[in-house]
Write a protein that holds these residues in place. Structure first.
Motif, PDB file in Angstrom:
ATOM      1  N   GLN A  74      11.077  11.710   7.131  1.00 38.29           N
ATOM      2  CA  GLN A  74      10.655  11.770   5.725  1.00 38.29           C
ATOM      3  C   GLN A  74       9.170  11.523   5.587  1.00 38.29           C
ATOM      4  OE1 GLN A  74      12.854   9.134   3.267  1.00 38.29           O
ATOM      5  NE2 GLN A  74      14.673  10.404   3.243  1.00 38.29           N
ATOM      6  N   ASP A  75       8.657  10.672   6.440  1.00 36.34           N
ATOM      7  CA  ASP A  75       7.230  10.359   6.350  1.00 36.34           C
ATOM      8  C   ASP A  75       6.382  11.553   6.730  1.00 36.34           C
ATOM      9  OD1 ASP A  75       7.720   6.965   7.362  1.00 36.34           O
ATOM     10  OD2 ASP A  75       7.247   7.767   5.381  1.00 36.34           O
ATOM     11  N   ARG A  78       6.018  13.423   3.509  1.00 43.66           N
ATOM     12  CA  ARG A  78       5.185  12.647   2.590  1.00 43.66           C
ATOM     13  C   ARG A  78       3.721  12.699   3.016  1.00 43.66           C
ATOM     14  NH1 ARG A  78       7.424   6.708   1.769  1.00 43.66           N
ATOM     15  NH2 ARG A  78       9.184   7.950   2.337  1.00 43.66           N
ATOM     16  N   LYS A 251       3.049   4.215  -0.065  1.00 42.42           N
ATOM     17  CA  LYS A 251       2.781   5.405   0.741  1.00 42.42           C
ATOM     18  C   LYS A 251       2.089   6.500  -0.066  1.00 42.42           C
ATOM     19  CE  LYS A 251       5.164   4.143   4.502  1.00 42.42           C
ATOM     20  NZ  LYS A 251       4.559   3.813   5.752  1.00 42.42           N
ATOM     21  N   TYR A 254      -0.622   7.708   2.185  1.00 47.75           N
ATOM     22  CA  TYR A 254      -0.247   7.754   3.607  1.00 47.75           C
ATOM     23  C   TYR A 254      -0.564   9.159   4.100  1.00 47.75           C
ATOM     24  CZ  TYR A 254       2.554   6.672   7.775  1.00 47.75           C
ATOM     25  OH  TYR A 254       2.973   6.424   9.054  1.00 47.75           O
TER      26      TYR A 254
ATOM     27  N   ASN B 428       8.050   1.406   6.998  1.00 45.57           N
ATOM     28  CA  ASN B 428       8.401   2.594   6.218  1.00 45.57           C
ATOM     29  C   ASN B 428       9.589   2.391   5.293  1.00 45.57           C
ATOM     30  OD1 ASN B 428       6.369   3.731   7.610  1.00 45.57           O
ATOM     31  ND2 ASN B 428       7.612   5.139   8.819  1.00 45.57           N
ATOM     32  N   THR B 432       8.049  -0.363   1.822  1.00 39.70           N
ATOM     33  CA  THR B 432       7.989   0.624   0.746  1.00 39.70           C
ATOM     34  C   THR B 432       8.939   0.256  -0.388  1.00 39.70           C
ATOM     35  OG1 THR B 432       7.521   2.273   2.436  1.00 39.70           O
ATOM     36  CG2 THR B 432       8.064   3.103   0.268  1.00 39.70           C
ATOM     37  N   GLU B 435       7.561  -2.728  -2.291  1.00 43.77           N
ATOM     38  CA  GLU B 435       6.415  -2.275  -3.111  1.00 43.77           C
ATOM     39  C   GLU B 435       6.918  -1.605  -4.386  1.00 43.77           C
ATOM     40  OE1 GLU B 435       4.170   0.228  -0.392  1.00 43.77           O
ATOM     41  OE2 GLU B 435       2.565  -1.233  -0.336  1.00 43.77           O
TER      42      GLU B 435
END
Lengths: 303, 465
Positions: A74-75, A78, A251, A254, B428, B432, B435
């Motif tokens: 997923q990152d 993103r 993020k 990010y 991650n 997150t 946050e």
């Protein structure tokens, strides 16, 4: 006949001699290029196809790293979207700002040299020091920007700690580093023949008309160069978000570079990080070629 | 002909300089005498400044007659720390004629990268400094030798707290000997306690008393808060009541434990929902820089800090307000708060053929009082830390604080991990989600956050299997 053959023979010897000197002088660069660029690139290409933790020997996996990155990380999505957003906004804004500064500096006036140096200085200053200054400027409680806004009755945003403002903050900060693009634009502007402007002035053209019809076409190769360099630089961004926001908040900043760094050095998946790097390389190549194709139609190389 | 040779020489010189520039300034072979130690330190300073990040010094005699065992020791540190450790190496070398140590100091920002490079090239130095949060990852790959037998044989087991040995173990086997250690602490602003009519806690106190104190010391008009958590709101909570059932994950079993974890839910409910969002007794930020600074600004009644922050806070605060350590609060059901341990430890490379000599250096540093008390951390040697005289020992000009509380926090501290898949879950998933809860409370709630942590975290664990 014999004289002609003798001349051709002499020329051939001379050319061979020149060729030898040529290769001799570029050999240091070639050695560095193969040892320090091509070699590691080839190894990373192989590493991207392996399960590799950076400590033990890589084990061949095939395309699993690519599949995992694109399919389930997923990152990855993103980071790619964030980087794309950053590039879409930071490249045109910094280009316009750099062109504007170059245009001003192209005028003959006292202090032009000094201002050139001043605008270029952030590009050569230690990046971390510049970023720390910007962190201070953006500070929600004690920063200069919010203080100035408070003077006109506006409550400033939380800038780097706001999900809405963190990315725009980085884009604004990027304007600090337009010095290099500015110098390249300036060089391009200085090459535009003055006679064209004189002819346009005689014909009664306005400043805007001169800019659009003479300046822009004449500096189009430089614009193309700066655009490509700006896109590549934007997609490779790492230091600014790493130091200023650490990819946050949530993020929102990010970037792709941080993804590669984290995957390699924190998550200890060097193979996957190598795959991510190659994906970026292919994307950049495709993007650069697309931009060049689109802009080449408008680029004037010679009159 | 002459021009040809000049051209060849120039090309050769350029190629050679290009190749040599890639060699860097890390220590190569060769010995330096004791007089060379200053040169070595200058080299450390230059390479730290130019970012290559490593320096080496061989302060001892050359291996001339085969009776001297030379070992290499790599460690991290800023310039001051490198100088301190080089000094201890020199002291060891002076007092030992059979073992000579060569120190390789590396800038902390590149230490892990260098360690990976050493490991992948099979050139790991004999002694490697490691930390609790990543040592297991290297041990898993067979980089470090098990030290249980040597530790037992040297009688060191009883010298160090059991929690430290457990934190530096992998699958029941100890891979490193702690050098110094510390934990995170709670500090209090005595002036603000007094202004709020509260007694400054020195003995045991409960979570409820902590909460009340935080609320009472909050004054929105003065932009004053009862407590600041900042980033610790994420890290501390993961194992606040220990590494057992209340821990957010079980890294051995590779399972998440976020949902159904009432202790975890309780603490985030207290810190975030109650103190941050409802009572506004703690700023809703994850970095104190976002709000103009931390405890040292005098705006906070209490703060979570690292032991290593004490010197810096003292430098900034000076006499502007009185402050000291506070006992960690106790929850009636789950027990006293426990914080993360930060242990600098020394491992021995599995491929080293000088393990006995390397362990001799490690044993010497553990038993040497000057070394144990010379850093910004606490001594791990119980003979020193439990000595009543140590509690009153403070460097000149240093802050006098309740050292017993720091030692208690260390004795009660918990191990943690931050590499590999655990790092991915920490950064991650957990970070997150928290946050989101703090910055966008309208978009989520604690139950949803915990469910997301459970789902996404478990996906990462499962992907690794």
């Amino acid at each position: 006949m014999n004289g002609k053959k003798r001349n051709e023979g002499t020329e051939g010897v001379l050319m061979r001699k020149e060729r030898r000197y040529f290769y001799l002088f570029i050999s240091p660069w070639l050695a560095g290029f193969f040892l320090l660029t091509i070699g590691p690139m080839l190894y990373s290409f192989y590493g991207a196809l392996c399960d590799w933790d950076g400590m033990s020997a890589p084990h061949f996996l095939g395309l699993d790293n690519y599949i995992r990155t694109i399919g389930s990380n997923q990152d990855f999505r993103r980071a790619l979207v964030n980087t794309l957003v950053y590039a879409v906004f930071s490249v045109p804004t910094s280009m316009i700002f750099a062109l504007f500064l170059a245009f001003l500096l192209n005028k003959k006036h006292r202090g032009a040299g000094l201002f050139q140096a001043l605008f270029y200085f952030p590009s050569v200053a230690a990046g971390t020091a510049v970023y720390m200054v910007w962190i201070w400027l953006f500070n929600a409680e004690t920063g200069v920007f919010n203080y100035l806004l408070s003077l006109i009755g506006i409550e400033g945003p939380r800038w780097l700690s706001s999900t809405e403002w963190a990315m725009p903050s980085l884009i604004m900060m990027n304007l600090t580093f337009c010095g290099q693009a500015m110098l390249i634009f300036l060089a391009g502007l200085k090459q535009v023949p003055v006679t064209y402007y004189e002819a346009a002035r005689i014909d009664g053209a306005s400043e805007w008309k001169k800019f659009v019809s003479i300046t822009l076409p004449m500096i189009s190769p430089v614009v193309l160069l700066n655009t490509i360099m700006g896109i590549i630089s934007a997609f490779q961004i790492f230091n600014q978000p790493f130091i200023m926001t650490n990819g946050g908040p949530m993020k929102s900043t990010y970037m792709y570079g941080m993804l590669v760094y984290d995957t390699a050095f924190y998550f200890l998946r060097f193979g996957e990080a190598a795959a991510q790097s190659w994906i970026l390389c292919i994307l950049l190549m495709a993007l650069s070629m697309t931009v060049m194709k689109l802009m080449n139609r408008k680029t004037v190389y010679e009159l | 002909m002459k021009k040809k040779w000049i051209a060849i020489l120039m090309a050769g010189a350029m190629t050679a300089s290009l190749l040599l520039s890639g060699c860097g300034s890390s220590g190569g072979g060769g010995a330096q005498t004791a007089e060379g130690s200053q040169t070595g330190q200058n080299q450390a300073q230059e390479s730290a400044q130019d970012g290559t990040g490593s320096a080496s010094q061989d302060t001892g005699a050359e291996e001339a007659d085969g009776e001297v065992t030379n070992i290499e020791y790599t460690f991290w540190g800023n310039q001051a720390e490198i100088d301190t450790i080089m000094g201890t190496i020199e002291a060891f070398n002076s007092s030992h004629t059979d073992i000579q140590v060569k120190g390789i100091g590396i800038d902390p920002s590149v230490y892990l990268q260098k360690l990976s490079a050493y490991a992948s090239s099979g050139t790991l130095p004999d002694i490697v400094q490691v930390a609790v949060d990543y040592g297991d990852e290297y041990t898993k790959k067979g980089m470090f030798a098990p030290l249980d037998e040597m530790i037992e044989g040297a009688g060191l087991k009883e010298l160090v707290g059991e929690n430290l040995w457990q934190g530096l173990s992998w699958e029941g086997s100890i891979y490193a000997v702690p050098l110094q250690a510390s934990a995170q602490l709670l500090v209090g602003n005595k002036t603000l306690f007094e202004e709020a009519g509260l007694t400054f806690p020195t003995g045991s106190w409960t979570e409820e008393e902590f909460r009340e104190a935080a609320v009472k010391m909050t004054d929105p008009e003065k932009k004053q808060y009862g407590v600041i958590f900042a980033g610790n709101v994420v890290n501390w909570a993961r194992a606040l009541y220990g590494n057992g059932e209340t821990h957010i994950y079980d890294w051995d079993a590779r399972t998440m434990n976020a949902t159904g974890n009432e202790a975890l839910k309780h603490i985030w409910d207290l810190w975030i929902n109650d103190l941050m969002l409802t009572q506004k007794a703690a700023p809703a930020v994850l970095n104190s820089k976002d709000i103009g600074g931390g405890f040292e600004t005098g705006k906070y009644g209490m703060s979570l800090i690292g032991y290593w922050d004490i010197a810096e806070i003292h430098k900034v605060v000076q006499d502007s307000f009185e402050w000291d350590l506070i006992p960690l609060p106790v929850n009636e059901q789950y027990g006293q708060w426990r914080t993360q341990m930060y242990a600098n430890a020394l491992s021995i490379s599995a491929t080293s053929d000088k393990k006995e000599a390397a362990f001799e250096y490690i044993r010497w540093t553990l038993e040497n009082r000057d070394i144990q008390t010379s850093s910004v951390s606490l001594p791990v040697n119980k003979n020193i830390s439990e000595d009543p005289a140590f509690l009153e020992e403070f460097a000149e000009g240093a802050k006098h604080y309740n050292k017993q509380l720091a030692l208690d926090a260390l004795a009660n501290s918990v191990a943690w991990r931050n590499t590999g898949v655990i790092a991915e879950i920490n950064n991650n998933v957990i970070q997150t989600e928290i946050e989101r809860l703090i910055l966008k409370p309208d978009s989520t709630d604690l139950d949803t956050v915990l469910e997301n942590m459970q789902t996404e975290g478990q996906k990462l664990f499962d992907a690794e299997k």
